[in-house]
Write a protein that holds these residues in place. Structure first.
Motif, PDB file in Angstrom:
ATOM      1  N   PRO A 257       0.821  -1.215   0.000  1.00 55.10           N
ATOM      2  CA  PRO A 257       0.000   0.000   0.000  1.00 55.10           C
ATOM      3  C   PRO A 257       0.852   1.260   0.000  1.00 55.10           C
ATOM      4  N   LEU A 258       0.243   2.372  -0.320  1.00 61.16           N
ATOM      5  CA  LEU A 258       0.915   3.671  -0.254  1.00 61.16           C
ATOM      6  C   LEU A 258       0.835   4.265   1.148  1.00 61.16           C
ATOM      7  N   ARG A 259      -0.098   3.796   1.926  1.00 60.29           N
ATOM      8  CA  ARG A 259      -0.264   4.249   3.301  1.00 60.29           C
ATOM      9  C   ARG A 259      -0.851   3.112   4.114  1.00 60.29           C
ATOM     10  N   SER A 267       0.956  10.222  11.218  1.00 63.47           N
ATOM     11  CA  SER A 267       0.944  11.476  10.468  1.00 63.47           C
ATOM     12  C   SER A 267       0.060  12.514  11.163  1.00 63.47           C
ATOM     13  N   LYS A 268      -1.075  12.096  11.616  1.00 65.78           N
ATOM     14  CA  LYS A 268      -1.999  13.019  12.300  1.00 65.78           C
ATOM     15  C   LYS A 268      -1.362  13.607  13.559  1.00 65.78           C
ATOM     16  N   ALA A 278       4.360  16.027   6.306  1.00 60.30           N
ATOM     17  CA  ALA A 278       4.356  14.746   7.020  1.00 60.30           C
ATOM     18  C   ALA A 278       3.003  14.062   6.847  1.00 60.30           C
ATOM     19  N   GLY A 279       2.562  14.007   5.595  1.00 56.55           N
ATOM     20  CA  GLY A 279       1.308  13.317   5.294  1.00 56.55           C
ATOM     21  C   GLY A 279       1.452  11.808   5.442  1.00 56.55           C
ATOM     22  N   PRO A 280       0.350  11.048   5.398  1.00 59.22           N
ATOM     23  CA  PRO A 280       0.411   9.594   5.616  1.00 59.22           C
ATOM     24  C   PRO A 280       1.240   8.846   4.575  1.00 59.22           C
ATOM     25  N   VAL A 281       1.273   9.321   3.333  1.00 59.04           N
ATOM     26  CA  VAL A 281       2.079   8.644   2.306  1.00 59.04           C
ATOM     27  C   VAL A 281       3.567   8.827   2.599  1.00 59.04           C
ATOM     28  N   ILE A 282       3.960  10.056   2.953  1.00 55.09           N
ATOM     29  CA  ILE A 282       5.360  10.313   3.297  1.00 55.09           C
ATOM     30  C   ILE A 282       5.747   9.545   4.556  1.00 55.09           C
ATOM     31  N   VAL A 283       4.869   9.542   5.545  1.00 54.95           N
ATOM     32  CA  VAL A 283       5.164   8.825   6.789  1.00 54.95           C
ATOM     33  C   VAL A 283       5.311   7.325   6.535  1.00 54.95           C
ATOM     34  N   TYR A 284       4.473   6.773   5.653  1.00 56.75           N
ATOM     35  CA  TYR A 284       4.588   5.335   5.380  1.00 56.75           C
ATOM     36  C   TYR A 284       5.884   5.016   4.637  1.00 56.75           C
ATOM     37  N   GLN A 288       8.831   2.505   6.053  1.00 62.71           N
ATOM     38  CA  GLN A 288       9.436   1.413   5.280  1.00 62.71           C
ATOM     39  C   GLN A 288      10.955   1.550   5.238  1.00 62.71           C
ATOM     40  N   ALA A 289      11.427   2.757   5.006  1.00 60.56           N
ATOM     41  CA  ALA A 289      12.872   2.978   4.917  1.00 60.56           C
ATOM     42  C   ALA A 289      13.554   2.754   6.255  1.00 60.56           C
ATOM     43  N   ALA A 290      12.877   3.132   7.354  1.00 59.36           N
ATOM     44  CA  ALA A 290      13.473   3.031   8.690  1.00 59.36           C
ATOM     45  C   ALA A 290      13.235   1.681   9.349  1.00 59.36           C
ATOM     46  N   GLY A 291      12.571   0.758   8.654  1.00 63.78           N
ATOM     47  CA  GLY A 291      12.361  -0.568   9.215  1.00 63.78           C
ATOM     48  C   GLY A 291      11.263  -0.641  10.250  1.00 63.78           C
ATOM     49  N   LEU A 292      10.453   0.408  10.361  1.00 65.68           N
ATOM     50  CA  LEU A 292       9.307   0.350  11.273  1.00 65.68           C
ATOM     51  C   LEU A 292       8.246  -0.612  10.745  1.00 65.68           C
ATOM     52  N   THR A 293       8.256  -0.833   9.453  1.00 65.73           N
ATOM     53  CA  THR A 293       7.409  -1.828   8.809  1.00 65.73           C
ATOM     54  C   THR A 293       8.215  -2.481   7.697  1.00 65.73           C
TER      55      THR A 293
END
Length: 317
Positions: A257-259, A267-268, A278-284, A288-293
């Motif tokens: 997904p994108l978010r 993001s909220k 810092a919208g939900p797409v940027i946060v997601y 992904q890059a930081a390994g949080l998911t």
């Protein structure tokens, strides 16, 4: 009297002819019966209506009148028996080689494919045309859990640049970004004034808009506030995922997904705390890059490695 003698002669001739006709039949049956017993353990039986190979359910049709069998009918019978033998005894001999040869051939083809496929399996969006810097980022960084505040700040800033550039363009200028923003140390970036902001924005090698530079500076100030509240920016971010990466099992790129609901919630909260871009797409993308998911596809060689890192105990910074 004369007619009686003629009839007697005719009957005698007929008896002779019948006996002569029966001889090749019995000889033929005896010959083929003897031959069959040598080749295949089956019995050959004659009846008034058919000739059957009793041990296999195979019957060869014949005429019901024995007197109609002549020398010329012995040839079709021989052909029929030969056909029966070809259908019976060679059947197993034909099947075994086919079965033995087919499976090794498949195994050999599979071995050849394995030996010829020297490239590691990556996510589908990594292709032969992908830039080396992007491939290296995928293989070494993307999806690896990050706990350092400076590195998290950097990845959040780079993810925000995806609104204007793609990862390849961003990664090629990554060292320039690090130099301009002092290693993305929020303590230093937060103190940047108008002069430093304009210098970075006017740097043609960096190609970063003034609004984006100001956004990064403002976000660094928000990170410092969060660090004072939660002990570190890392504690805040990892606390949002219960200090454990989300392990996904995406099989195809369309499944990624994108978010996500978690990204929307983070993001909220970030926007409420004063973060910009810092919208939900940027946060997601940042997660992904930081390994949080874990965003790697399940058949990517990095998937199991990142999952292994994700299962390690929480590293408190």
């Amino acid at each position: 009297m004369y007619k009686a003698n003629v009839r007697k002669q005719i009957l005698e001739k007929n008896n002779i002819l019948i006996k002569e006709k029966e001889k090749p039949i019995s000889n033929t049956q005896g010959l083929f019966s003897k031959h069959l017993k040598r080749v295949y353990p089956i019995g050959l039986h004659r009846s008034t209506s058919s000739l059957s190979l009793s041990s296999v359910s195979l019957s060869l049709s014949q005429n019901s009148n024995d007197s109609s069998l002549t020398d010329s009918s012995a040839v079709p019978l021989e052909q029929k028996i030969s056909l029966a033998l070809r259908l019976i005894s060679p059947l197993e001999r034909r099947e075994v080689p086919v079965a033995r040869n087919f499976q090794p051939q498949q195994q050999q083809q599979q071995q050849n494919q394995d030996s010829n496929d020297g490239e590691v399996k990556r996510c589908n969006w990594i292709t032969k045309n992908s830039d080396k810097v992007y491939v290296a980022f995928h293989d070494e960084c993307w999806g690896v859990p990050v706990y350092d505040d400076n590195q998290l700040f950097e990845l959040l800033a780079l993810s925000g640049m995806l609104m204007d550039y793609n990862w390849t363009e961003i990664l090629k200028r990554k060292e320039l970004f690090r130099e301009a923003f002092e290693g993305f140390d929020p303590n230093i970036v937060a103190k940047m004034g108008e002069k430093e902001i304009m210098e970075i924005a006017s740097n043609k090698a960096i190609m970063l808009a003034e609004s984006r530079v100001r956004c990064i500076v403002d976000n660094s100030k928000c990170i410092l506030k969060i660090a004072r509240e939660f002990g570190s920016f890392s504690n805040y971010m990892w606390g949002n995922v219960n200090f454990k990466p989300t392990i996904n099992r995406y099989k195809y790129p369309r499944n990624v997904p994108l978010r996500s609901p978690k990204a929307e919630a983070i993001s909220k909260d970030l926007l409420k705390r004063g973060f910009r871009f810092a919208g939900p797409v940027i946060v997601y993308s940042f997660m992904q890059a930081a390994g949080l998911t874990i965003g790697h596809l399940v058949d990517c060689f990095r998937y199991s490695e990142c999952v292994s890192l994700a299962e390690r105990p929480w590293r408190h910074i």
